[in-house]
Design a protein around this motif. Structure first.
Motif, PDB file in Angstrom:
ATOM      1  N   ARG A   4      -7.422   3.578  -7.167  1.00 26.76           N
ATOM      2  CA  ARG A   4      -7.593   3.529  -5.708  1.00 26.76           C
ATOM      3  C   ARG A   4      -8.439   2.318  -5.306  1.00 26.76           C
ATOM      4  O   ARG A   4      -8.139   1.610  -4.345  1.00 26.76           O
ATOM      5  N   ASP A  20      -6.508   6.459  -0.073  1.00 31.14           N
ATOM      6  CA  ASP A  20      -6.672   7.887  -0.324  1.00 31.14           C
ATOM      7  C   ASP A  20      -6.050   8.269  -1.659  1.00 31.14           C
ATOM      8  O   ASP A  20      -6.640   8.980  -2.454  1.00 31.14           O
ATOM      9  N   ARG A  21      -4.825   7.817  -1.886  1.00 32.91           N
ATOM     10  CA  ARG A  21      -4.195   8.073  -3.181  1.00 32.91           C
ATOM     11  C   ARG A  21      -3.090   7.064  -3.434  1.00 32.91           C
ATOM     12  O   ARG A  21      -2.594   6.410  -2.503  1.00 32.91           O
ATOM     13  N   ASP A  36      -6.226   6.156   4.442  1.00 35.64           N
ATOM     14  CA  ASP A  36      -6.855   7.053   5.416  1.00 35.64           C
ATOM     15  C   ASP A  36      -8.106   6.351   5.916  1.00 35.64           C
ATOM     16  O   ASP A  36      -8.495   5.309   5.377  1.00 35.64           O
TER      17      ASP A  36
END
Ligand SMILES: [Zn+2]
Length: 407
Positions: A4, A20-21, A36
Motif C-alpha cells: 500500500r 486503502d488496498r 480512500d
C-alpha cells in the motif's frame, strides 16, 4: 514496505488520500488500487475554492493510470462532494484526474506525448485503448489547449483551403503567419466557413491584423471585407496562387498548340508540360539547352511562358509607382497577345490588381505557412483511420495549433 505504501509513493497519492488496498489480478494483468481519504474539515469548493464541509460521496469511479511493472493500473475512489454556502453541492477537484476523464492526468499526458509522434491507431494499440478512447483524449487535449489560448496580437494572417480525400471535401484553415500555427479550422470553403473565425478574436486582436494573405476566391474576400476595417488595404493575393493561375493558362495554350502541331506531325511540345512550369535555372544543362530552343522557337506556348515570367517579375519591384507601370505594360501586352487563356488571366489579374499591389507593402505570401502545410500533410497521411470530419479538425488543432495540451 507494505504494497500500500509502495503504491502510494509510485502513484504520488497525497493526504488526505491514502491507498486503502491493492488487488492484483495476475491473470488479467491488472492492478487495482483502491483509494480512500482521512476525515477532513475543509474540502475546497470546485467553483470558488472556499473551505466547505463534506456533503457526501459519489458512487465509486475508476481511472486508468500509467502501467506499473507492466500491469494495467486502475485507480478506484469515491469522489467526495462538498457543500459550499454559495455554490451548493459540488464534486471536489481530484488531484489525479480532470473532472470528466476516465484516465489519470499522468496517463493522458503520456498518451498526448505519443500522439504527437504516431498515428491514433498506433497509440491506441500500444496503450491498450479503444479508438474512441484515444480520440476522446485528443479531443479533450484540443479543448483544453483552445481554452488556454491567450488573445495575442496577430499582425499577419493567411487563409488557405485544403482539399481532403482527393478534393471531395474542403477545409478552410486560418493561419497565424508570424507564429506559424493554425488558429482556426472550418469545413468547406464558403464565406460561412471563414465568417466563423472572426468572432473567436478579441477587439484588440481584430485591430492588430495588418495584412491577410488570400487566394483570389470571392467567398473569402467577402468574409474579410465584412469583418475587417480597411480590408482593401490589408488583403494581399497570394503570389504563388497567382503563379498557379498563370501556369494553368500557359498549359492551356500548350495543350491546344500541341494538338495542332501533332496533326502536322510536329512533336516538339509532347511531354513538355512540366518544363514550362519549372524555372530554367533549376534544370540540368542539357534540358536547359533544349528548353531554351523551345522558348526561342516563336511557338505560342513560348510567348505564353514569356508572359507568365514577365508578370512574376512584378513581385521583385520595391516601389509601387514603377511596379504599377510594369503591370500596365504587361497587361497591354497580354491582352494583345492573341492567346485566349493568357488574355483571360490578364483580365482577371487586372480586376484584382489593387489587392495584388498590396504585396509590395506587406511582402506577405502563404509560403510562410509551409511548415504548417508539412504538418497538415502528415495529418492527412495518418488520417486513414479517421472516422469523421470532426476528428480531422481536432487532429489539425492538435498537431498544428501550437496549443498547450497537457492536463
Ligand atoms: Zn463555492
Amino acid at each position: 514496505m507494505q504494497d500500500r505504501e509502495l503504491y502510494r509513493r509510485i502513484l504520488g497519492i497525497e493526504a488526505p488520500w491514502f491507498v486503502d488496498r491493492v488487488e492484483l489480478k495476475l491473470d488479467g494483468g491488472e492492478v487495482h488500487v483502491y483509494l480512500d481519504h482521512h476525515e477532513m474539515q475543509n474540502w475546497q469548493c470546485a467553483e470558488c475554492g472556499a473551505g466547505c464541509k463534506l456533503y457526501d460521496h459519489q458512487p465509486e469511479r475508476q481511472w486508468r493510470h500509467l502501467d506499473t511493472c507492466q500491469y494495467q493500473t486502475i485507480l478506484h475512489a469515491r469522489p467526495p462532494r462538498s457543500e459550499c454556502s454559495e455554490h451548493g453541492v459540488r464534486v471536489v477537484k481530484l488531484a489525479w484526474a480532470e473532472p470528466s476523464s476516465r484516465f489519470t492526468a499522468l496517463f493522458e499526458a503520456l498518451a498526448i506525448e505519443w500522439l504527437k509522434q504516431a498515428s491514433q491507431s498506433a497509440v491506441a494499440k500500444q496503450m491498450g485503448l479503444s479508438w474512441d478512447e484515444i480520440h476522446h483524449i485528443m479531443e479533450r487535449a484540443v479543448k483544453r489547449g483552445l481554452r488556454r489560448r491567450q488573445a495575442e496580437p496577430i499582425p499577419a494572417l493567411g487563409v488557405d483551403e485544403k482539399a481532403f480525400r482527393r478534393g471531395h471535401r474542403y477545409f478552410t484553415l486560418v493561419n497565424d503567419l508570424a507564429q506559424r500555427r493554425v488558429l482556426y479550422v472550418a469545413e468547406n470553403r464558403t464565406q460561412e466557413s471563414l465568417d466563423g473565425f472572426w468572432s473567436t478574436l478579441s477587439q484588440e486582436q481584430l485591430q492588430s491584423i495588418e495584412a491577410v494573405a488570400l487566394d483570389m476566391w470571392d467567398p473569402y474576400i467577402n468574409s474579410v471585407r465584412a469583418h475587417l476595417k480597411e480590408a482593401g488595404k490589408k488583403i494581399v493575393f497570394d503570389k504563388f496562387h497567382i503563379a498557379k493561375h498563370l501556369g494553368e493558362a500557359v498549359d492551356k495554350v500548350r495543350r491546344r498548340e500541341n494538338k495542332t502541331l501533332r496533326a502536322a506531325g510536329d512533336d516538339r511540345l509532347v511531354g513538355t508540360r512540366y518544363d514550362w512550369l519549372r524555372h530554367p535555372a533549376g534544370m540540368e544543362p542539357e534540358d536547359r539547352r533544349q528548353f531554351s530552343e523551345l522558348r526561342n522557337s516563336g511557338l505560342k506556348t513560348a510567348r505564353a511562358w514569356a508572359l507568365k515570367e514577365a508578370m512574376m517579375a512584378f513581385f521583385s519591384y520595391t516601389y509601387e509607382r514603377p511596379a504599377r507601370k510594369h503591370f500596365r505594360w504587361w497587361f497591354n501586352w497580354a491582352v494583345r497577345s492573341r492567346l485566349g487563356p493568357m488574355k483571360e488571366t490578364a483580365r482577371m489579374l487586372h480586376r484584382r490588381f489593387e489587392n495584388i499591389v498590396t504585396y509590395l507593402k506587406h511582402r506577405l505570401t502563404n509560403a510562410a505557412s509551409e511548415s504548417i502545410n508539412a504538418k497538415v500533410q502528415w495529418v492527412k497521411y495518418t488520417a486513414r483511420g479517421f472516422r469523421n470530419k470532426q476528428n480531422f479538425v481536432d487532429a489539425i488543432y492538435f498537431h498544428c495549433g501550437g496549443l498547450d495540451l497537457t492536463p
